[in-house]
Enzyme design. Structure first.
Site, PDB file in Angstrom:
ATOM      1  CD  GLU A  14      -3.722  -6.238   2.724  1.00 17.53           C
ATOM      2  OE1 GLU A  14      -4.595  -5.573   3.323  1.00 17.53           O
ATOM      3  OE2 GLU A  14      -2.513  -6.003   2.802  1.00 17.53           O
ATOM      4  CD  GLU A  47      -3.051  -1.202   2.136  1.00 13.58           C
ATOM      5  OE1 GLU A  47      -2.830  -0.637   3.217  1.00 13.58           O
ATOM      6  OE2 GLU A  47      -4.115  -1.806   1.899  1.00 13.58           O
TER       7      GLU A  47
HETATM    8  C1  BGP Z   1      -4.513  -3.002   4.934  1.00 13.42           C
HETATM    9  C2  BGP Z   1      -3.149  -3.416   5.416  1.00 13.42           C
HETATM   10  C3  BGP Z   1      -3.112  -4.638   6.264  1.00 13.42           C
HETATM   11  C4  BGP Z   1      -4.356  -4.894   7.068  1.00 13.42           C
HETATM   12  C5  BGP Z   1      -5.660  -4.435   6.466  1.00 13.42           C
HETATM   13  C6  BGP Z   1      -6.850  -4.364   7.403  1.00 13.42           C
HETATM   14  O1  BGP Z   1      -4.552  -1.654   4.689  1.00 13.42           O
HETATM   15  O2  BGP Z   1      -2.256  -3.644   4.338  1.00 13.42           O
HETATM   16  O3  BGP Z   1      -1.889  -4.679   6.929  1.00 13.42           O
HETATM   17  O4  BGP Z   1      -4.245  -4.905   8.398  1.00 13.42           O
HETATM   18  O5  BGP Z   1      -5.538  -3.189   5.859  1.00 13.42           O
HETATM   19  O6  BGP Z   1      -6.741  -3.225   8.239  1.00 13.42           O
HETATM   20  P1  BGP Z   1      -6.994  -3.306   9.796  1.00 13.42           P
HETATM   21  O7  BGP Z   1      -6.075  -4.358  10.296  1.00 13.42           O
HETATM   22  O8  BGP Z   1      -6.666  -1.970  10.334  1.00 13.42           O
HETATM   23  O9  BGP Z   1      -8.419  -3.657   9.943  1.00 13.42           O
END
Ligand code: BGP
Length: 489
Positions: free
Chosen positions: A386, A191
């Site tokens: 993701e 990201e």
């Molecule tokens: C993305 C990231 C991850 C992950 C996910 C969910 O932006 O790359 O590392 O954690 O988001 O976010 P969160 O864990 O804050 O719910």
């Protein structure tokens, strides 16, 4: 009507990252990383993603003196460091073809400056990678997922100082040579577009160290260094392992206009263009012209060294990987409208969409649209690395966890991918985020669970770390076993 099918060899799997799952923060010779400074933040509004991420110099001082792992949950994660075989066995049982994982730079070069890499760190990832391969799971490795050695943040302004490009390239060179022939798929920066949303996590930049009116320039300069580093890493990959492939990794923050008011459409268009800026540089190998104009208007001066633009041009990525959680809505007229949260973003509410417990809007069609946009723009294979639903899970009296909400979420999104595949878009694979529960990136909560596998650990760090299959475990196993066909029945 023709039956839809996922292509043979489609890479079904899951995604994790070292900073949120590994733990073992002070083991194996690992140095302190920026992620070790982030605290559990249960009381920060989901709509205020800036507040979730802000870190001050004083916070860092305090973190450096503390050995606490409860206050800093990423220091323990889910102890994948010691549980990795058990976890990989479970991934293999689900039939994973791929696991996306990341390498913590501070495990290989504890401060980033050492002359020699830390053998214990290299050996640990080699063991993990070889164990994955022994189970028939392809590793997909992110080189920089929301962590870097804290030393570089404190002494080199994170990615702001140019030397960091060389330190990173050295790290990458060591890693490529060590895992040559074992890892085919690589990603440079997770990201990368989070640069402005949370500069500390993304590039080790502590905002209070710069005059407020200089910060934007500092971030663009650091970002340029990451683009150069990404291209140099891709160059090294082509030299060391010509058969391997490099991807960029961006947050797809698809933005719709609230309605057909041209002012709203223009606003959404500009937001989408800004979202694409990062993959434009990494995939087309060129800065888009609007960025130069924007810098000119704002008096931002980004220094380019000789050869920077050439290396960016000559070494674009091979494929486009992205995270997708939710879409957004733009309007020129926010007054009186309900605002909702999202992955690193907020927007006005879209009345046509459902919403997660954390206020993220659920929009499978948006994933189909995202794939169309990215493929039409770059004509390169796409990889959804993701996607997932953060939710509170409950254990029933008989010990089961009935997470039908998660199954519904995944079903909708996988069907959206199938629509894109049916259009002829080459989609390489799908790695749902947090295939095993782990510490949340934004708030460091454990209660925000994404996994097919439950981990017995609460927000305060209490628990046995025992792993338990949720209902979605068998459901996903069947999806993989039938290469998605069970969803079309
Ligand atoms: C993305 C990231 C991850 C992950 C996910 C969910 O932006 O790359 O590392 O954690 O988001 O976010 P969160 O864990 O804050 O719910």
């Amino acid at each position: 009507m023709t039956q839809k099918h996922f292509p043979d060899g489609f890479l079904w799997g899951g995604a994790i990252a070292a900073n949120q799952c590994e733990g073992g923060w002070d083991q194996g010779g690992r140095g302190m990383s920026v992620a070790d400074c982030t605290t559990y933040k249960p009381n920060v509004s989901q709509k205020d993603y800036k507040a979730q991420h802000i870190i001050t110099s004083a916070d860092i001082e305090e973190a450096m003196k503390s050995k606490d792992t409860r206050k800093y949950p990423k220091r323990h994660g889910i102890e994948f460091y010691s549980h990795y075989k058990e976890d990989i066995d479970l991934f293999a049982e689900m039939g994973f073809k791929v696991l996306r994982l990341s390498i913590a730079w501070s495990r290989i070069f504890p401060t980033g400056l050492e002359a020699e890499p830390n053998e214990e760190g290299l050996k640990y990832y080699e063991d993990v990678i070889r164990y994955l391969i022994s189970k028939g799971i392809e590793p997909l490795v992110t080189l920089h997922h929301y962590e870097m050695p804290l030393y570089l943040s404190n002494h080199y302004d994170g990615w702001y100082q140019r030397e960091v490009v060389d330190f990173f390239v050295k790290f990458v060179d060591v890693v490529f040579k060590r895992y040559k022939g074992l890892v085919k798929y690589w990603l440079t920066f997770n990201e990368i577009d989070s640069a402005f949303r949370h500069p500390f996590t993304t590039m080790g930049i502590v905002e209070d160290r710069y005059p407020a009116d200089k910060l934007e320039e500092v971030i663009y300069q650091s970002l340029h260094h990451q683009f150069v580093a990404s291209a140099k890493a891709t160059k090294l990959l082509k030299e060391i392992m010509p058969e391997a492939q490099m991807g960029c990794m961006v947050t797809k923050t698809l933005t719709y206009p609230e309605n057909c008011n041209p002012a709203n459409c223009l606003m959404a268009e500009k937001e989408n263009r800004m979202n694409h800026f990062y993959s434009d540089v990494q995939s087309r190998g060129e800065y888009p012209s609007f960025i130069f104009k924007l810098w000119e208007r704002k008096g931002i001066n980004v220094k380019f060294e000789d050869g920077d633009l050439e290396v960016i041009k000559d070494y674009p990525v091979d494929f486009i990987s992205f995270s997708y959680y939710n879409s957004k809505v733009s309007t020129a007229d926010v007054a009186g409208k309900e605002v909702v949260s999202g992955n690193l973003s907020s927007s006005v509410k879209n009345p046509y969409l459902g919403i997660s417990e954390w206020g993220w809007q659920i929009d499978p069609t948006g994933l189909y649209i995202s794939l169309i946009q990215l493929y039409d723009r770059y004509q390169k294979p796409c990889f959804i690395v993701e996607n997932g639903l953060g939710a509170v899970d409950h254990i029933e009296e008989d010990g089961s966890i009935i997470d039908d909400y998660r199954i519904d979420y995944f079903k909708g999104h996988i069907l959206a991918i199938a629509d894109a595949v049916a259009d002829g878009i080459p989609v390489m694979g799908y790695t749902p985020w947090g295939c095993i529960d782990m510490v949340s990136m934004s708030t460091s909560q454990m209660s925000k669970r994404y996994g097919f596998i439950y981990v017995d650990l609460d927000d305060e760090g209490n628990g046995t770390y025992e792993r338990r299959k949720k209902k979605s475990f068998d459901w996903y196993k069947n999806v993989i076993a039938t290469n998605g066909d069970c969803l079309f029945e």
